[in-house]
Design a protein around this motif. Sequence first.
Motif, PDB file in Angstrom:
ATOM      1  N   ALA A  16       0.853  -1.191   0.000  1.00 48.63           N
ATOM      2  CA  ALA A  16       0.000   0.000   0.000  1.00 48.63           C
ATOM      3  C   ALA A  16       0.885   1.236   0.000  1.00 48.63           C
ATOM      4  O   ALA A  16       1.993   1.215   0.544  1.00 48.63           O
ATOM      5  N   GLU A 133      -3.672  -7.755   2.728  1.00 43.13           N
ATOM      6  CA  GLU A 133      -4.296  -6.519   2.257  1.00 43.13           C
ATOM      7  C   GLU A 133      -4.877  -5.714   3.423  1.00 43.13           C
ATOM      8  O   GLU A 133      -4.704  -4.494   3.498  1.00 43.13           O
ATOM      9  N   GLN A 134      -5.524  -6.380   4.353  1.00 46.40           N
ATOM     10  CA  GLN A 134      -6.093  -5.684   5.515  1.00 46.40           C
ATOM     11  C   GLN A 134      -4.995  -5.092   6.394  1.00 46.40           C
ATOM     12  O   GLN A 134      -5.136  -3.985   6.922  1.00 46.40           O
ATOM     13  N   ARG A 137      -3.392  -2.027   4.714  1.00 46.37           N
ATOM     14  CA  ARG A 137      -4.374  -0.935   4.757  1.00 46.37           C
ATOM     15  C   ARG A 137      -4.401  -0.310   6.153  1.00 46.37           C
ATOM     16  O   ARG A 137      -4.422   0.916   6.297  1.00 46.37           O
ATOM     17  N   ASP A 141      -3.571   3.537   7.078  1.00 47.33           N
ATOM     18  CA  ASP A 141      -4.554   4.336   7.806  1.00 47.33           C
ATOM     19  C   ASP A 141      -3.929   4.982   9.041  1.00 47.33           C
ATOM     20  O   ASP A 141      -4.121   6.180   9.302  1.00 47.33           O
ATOM     21  N   THR A 152      -3.912  10.820   1.983  1.00 46.45           N
ATOM     22  CA  THR A 152      -4.815  10.028   1.161  1.00 46.45           C
ATOM     23  C   THR A 152      -4.928  10.676  -0.217  1.00 46.45           C
ATOM     24  O   THR A 152      -4.532  11.826  -0.374  1.00 46.45           O
ATOM     25  N   VAL A 154      -5.201   6.404  -0.556  1.00 52.17           N
ATOM     26  CA  VAL A 154      -4.273   5.288  -0.401  1.00 52.17           C
ATOM     27  C   VAL A 154      -4.522   4.276  -1.503  1.00 52.17           C
ATOM     28  O   VAL A 154      -5.667   3.982  -1.819  1.00 52.17           O
ATOM     29  N   SER A 155      -3.435   3.750  -2.081  1.00 54.65           N
ATOM     30  CA  SER A 155      -3.542   2.686  -3.090  1.00 54.65           C
ATOM     31  C   SER A 155      -3.089   1.380  -2.453  1.00 54.65           C
ATOM     32  O   SER A 155      -2.054   1.338  -1.810  1.00 54.65           O
ATOM     33  N   VAL A 156      -3.876   0.315  -2.669  1.00 50.77           N
ATOM     34  CA  VAL A 156      -3.549  -1.002  -2.119  1.00 50.77           C
ATOM     35  C   VAL A 156      -3.594  -2.021  -3.258  1.00 50.77           C
ATOM     36  O   VAL A 156      -4.558  -2.054  -4.016  1.00 50.77           O
TER      37      VAL A 156
END
Length: 159
Positions: A16, A133-134, A137, A141, A152, A154-156
């Motif tokens: 991310a 991924e979580q 992220r 955050d 922001t 944000v790219s994941v």
Amino acid sequence: MTVIAGYTNGKQFAIAGDSGAFEESSSLKMTMAGGKVWATANTLQGGAGNARVIEVARRANLDDPYQLATVLLDANIAGEWSVLVVTQKRLYEIGEDGSVFRFKEPYCAVGAAAPIAIGALATGHRKRMGSPEQIVRLALDVSVQHSSLCSTPVSVLSK
């Protein structure tokens, strides 16, 4: 000024990145089009520092971090920069001097807000707080919330 965070659980992996574009000599902040993270055939990558490193690394489209380091060093990119390379099994950081660090941990972050992101990644990993991924992220955050050096959107990306 940025934050790029990567994580692998050995099966899935994710990266991310924030979208802030900062002028170091002033308080100017804008949003970078195109993002700071991208995918190759077998890796996920992200660049921090000089924006040229993102352009050169993305165009190189190389999976091997050692080959990519050679291309980046040959491009003679000025200033401070690093590239994070995330694979299914491990993470690498390519430094502005062409060095390649292979990490023992299944997570890493680069950029000005990296210390915040690494704390969040370590917690997510130890507490098994979800998918790669979580977890990346969450790291972004927390970084955006607690650092003025990233922003922001944000790219994941994940594989």
